[in-house]
Scaffold this motif. Structure first.
Motif, mmCIF file in Angstrom:
data_model
loop_
_atom_site.group_PDB
_atom_site.id
_atom_site.type_symbol
_atom_site.label_atom_id
_atom_site.label_comp_id
_atom_site.label_asym_id
_atom_site.label_seq_id
_atom_site.Cartn_x
_atom_site.Cartn_y
_atom_site.Cartn_z
ATOM 1 N N PHE A 1 0.824 -1.195 0.000
ATOM 2 C CA PHE A 1 0.000 0.000 0.000
ATOM 3 C C PHE A 1 0.862 1.250 0.000
ATOM 4 N N GLY A 2 0.285 2.340 -0.448
ATOM 5 C CA GLY A 2 0.978 3.622 -0.424
ATOM 6 C C GLY A 2 1.399 4.019 0.974
ATOM 7 N N PHE A 3 0.559 3.708 1.974
ATOM 8 C CA PHE A 3 0.891 4.082 3.352
ATOM 9 C C PHE A 3 2.033 3.245 3.918
ATOM 10 N N GLU A 4 2.460 2.215 3.187
ATOM 11 C CA GLU A 4 3.622 1.414 3.606
ATOM 12 C C GLU A 4 4.910 1.879 2.924
ATOM 13 N N LYS A 5 4.841 2.939 2.148
ATOM 14 C CA LYS A 5 5.968 3.365 1.313
ATOM 15 C C LYS A 5 7.250 3.646 2.095
ATOM 16 N N ASP A 6 7.115 3.965 3.380
ATOM 17 C CA ASP A 6 8.297 4.257 4.205
ATOM 18 C C ASP A 6 9.277 3.089 4.259
ATOM 19 N N PHE A 7 8.772 1.873 4.130
ATOM 20 C CA PHE A 7 9.671 0.728 4.258
ATOM 21 C C PHE A 7 9.673 -0.198 3.047
ATOM 22 N N VAL A 8 8.959 0.156 1.972
ATOM 23 C CA VAL A 8 9.002 -0.659 0.758
ATOM 24 C C VAL A 8 10.415 -0.585 0.188
ATOM 25 N N GLY A 9 10.947 -1.736 -0.150
ATOM 26 C CA GLY A 9 12.296 -1.790 -0.702
ATOM 27 C C GLY A 9 13.330 -2.121 0.359
ATOM 28 N N SER B 1 -14.075 1.972 14.076
ATOM 29 C CA SER B 1 -12.948 2.838 13.696
ATOM 30 C C SER B 1 -13.357 3.813 12.605
ATOM 31 N N ALA B 2 -14.131 3.347 11.646
ATOM 32 C CA ALA B 2 -14.595 4.221 10.559
ATOM 33 C C ALA B 2 -15.534 5.294 11.112
ATOM 34 N N ARG B 3 -16.443 4.890 11.968
ATOM 35 C CA ARG B 3 -17.419 5.824 12.539
ATOM 36 C C ARG B 3 -16.700 6.939 13.311
ATOM 37 N N LYS B 4 -15.640 6.584 14.058
ATOM 38 C CA LYS B 4 -14.871 7.584 14.816
ATOM 39 C C LYS B 4 -14.243 8.619 13.890
ATOM 40 N N LYS B 5 -14.054 8.232 12.641
ATOM 41 C CA LYS B 5 -13.438 9.134 11.663
ATOM 42 C C LYS B 5 -14.479 9.687 10.684
ATOM 43 N N SER B 6 -15.768 9.508 11.042
ATOM 44 C CA SER B 6 -16.895 9.972 10.218
ATOM 45 C C SER B 6 -16.876 9.372 8.821
ATOM 46 N N ILE B 7 -16.493 8.105 8.751
ATOM 47 C CA ILE B 7 -16.467 7.379 7.474
ATOM 48 C C ILE B 7 -17.561 6.321 7.528
ATOM 49 N N CYS C 1 -8.755 -4.494 8.913
ATOM 50 C CA CYS C 1 -8.943 -5.254 10.158
ATOM 51 C C CYS C 1 -7.694 -5.198 11.033
ATOM 52 N N LYS C 2 -6.529 -5.392 10.429
ATOM 53 C CA LYS C 2 -5.287 -5.395 11.220
ATOM 54 C C LYS C 2 -4.991 -4.017 11.797
ATOM 55 N N LEU C 3 -5.197 -2.980 11.011
ATOM 56 C CA LEU C 3 -4.856 -1.634 11.465
ATOM 57 C C LEU C 3 -5.866 -1.081 12.473
ATOM 58 N N ALA C 4 -7.089 -1.618 12.484
ATOM 59 C CA ALA C 4 -8.119 -1.129 13.395
ATOM 60 C C ALA C 4 -8.144 -1.884 14.723
ATOM 61 N N ARG C 5 -7.430 -2.983 14.819
ATOM 62 C CA ARG C 5 -7.549 -3.820 16.023
ATOM 63 C C ARG C 5 -6.986 -3.117 17.258
ATOM 64 N N PRO C 6 -7.552 -3.464 18.421
ATOM 65 C CA PRO C 6 -7.095 -2.848 19.670
ATOM 66 C C PRO C 6 -5.616 -3.165 19.920
ATOM 67 N N HIS D 1 -2.493 3.115 15.688
ATOM 68 C CA HIS D 1 -3.363 3.359 14.540
ATOM 69 C C HIS D 1 -2.855 4.465 13.615
ATOM 70 N N HIS D 2 -1.545 4.703 13.599
ATOM 71 C CA HIS D 2 -1.048 5.835 12.813
ATOM 72 C C HIS D 2 -1.248 5.676 11.303
ATOM 73 N N ASN D 3 -1.402 4.470 10.790
ATOM 74 C CA ASN D 3 -1.639 4.273 9.353
ATOM 75 C C ASN D 3 -3.111 4.079 9.018
ATOM 76 N N LEU D 4 -3.975 4.072 10.020
ATOM 77 C CA LEU D 4 -5.389 3.767 9.768
ATOM 78 C C LEU D 4 -6.065 4.814 8.898
ATOM 79 N N ASP D 5 -5.835 6.100 9.157
ATOM 80 C CA ASP D 5 -6.424 7.148 8.323
ATOM 81 C C ASP D 5 -5.990 6.988 6.871
ATOM 82 N N ALA D 6 -4.696 6.791 6.678
ATOM 83 C CA ALA D 6 -4.165 6.629 5.318
ATOM 84 C C ALA D 6 -4.746 5.366 4.665
ATOM 85 N N ALA D 7 -4.929 4.311 5.445
ATOM 86 C CA ALA D 7 -5.498 3.077 4.901
ATOM 87 C C ALA D 7 -6.940 3.311 4.459
#
Length: 151
Positions: free
Chosen positions: A8-16, A105-111, A130-135, A139-145
């Motif tokens: 994903f684009g939000f994983e770009k920091d460590f791709v490669g 998680s979506a509702r908290k972000k008005s999605i 599912c993985k990014l929303a779990r307790p 959750h720093h990548n959740l918005d981007a996801a």
């Protein structure tokens, strides 16, 4: 989308450089029931990590992946990768029901996500949400996801 090796684009920091285990590999690990620790991943060579990213996700290939990971990790300081239950009927695999953790998680972000929208996503996209929303997950990548997957 090639789910087996898509990053994903939000994983770009460590791709490669692969300093973290990308979600496409995490999905394969869940599908084969293997607990691979980050310490295992970081002991792999760059080429070994890339091979795991590129590894196909069809059933025969996944069976080979389990054997391959046991071989790779058997002599590591952390010990051999542990077995977990194989991912069957996991929330990210069920099309007819939006997992409550993703919905909250979506509702908290008005999605708003409908069940039909959920069902139309690729399995890897559902897995990521599912993985990014779990307790307990940072959750720093959740918005981007949400933006990338639903945008």
């Amino acid at each position: 989308m090639n789910q087996a090796s898509h990053c994903f684009g939000f994983e770009k920091d460590f791709v490669g450089n692969w300093r973290c285990i990308p979600l496409c590999v995490r999905r394969k690990l869940d599908l084969i029931g293997v607990k691979l620790k980050l310490s295992h991943w970081l002991e792999f060579t760059q080429e070994q990590r890339q091979m795991l990213v590129d590894w196909p996700d069809e059933l025969p290939a996944l069976n080979e992946l389990r054997k391959h990971l046991r071989l790779l990790t058997r002599l590591m300081a952390e010990g051999m990768a542990k077995d977990l239950p194989i991912g069957v009927d996991e929330p990210w695999q069920v099309l007819g029901e939006l997992p409550s953790i993703v919905q909250e998680s979506a509702r908290k972000k008005s999605i708003e996500i409908s069940v039909s929208q959920w069902a139309s996503l690729f399995e890897l996209e559902r897995f990521a949400l599912c993985k990014l929303a779990r307790p307990g997950h940072d959750h720093h990548n959740l918005d981007a996801a949400f933006n990338e997957v639903l945008g």
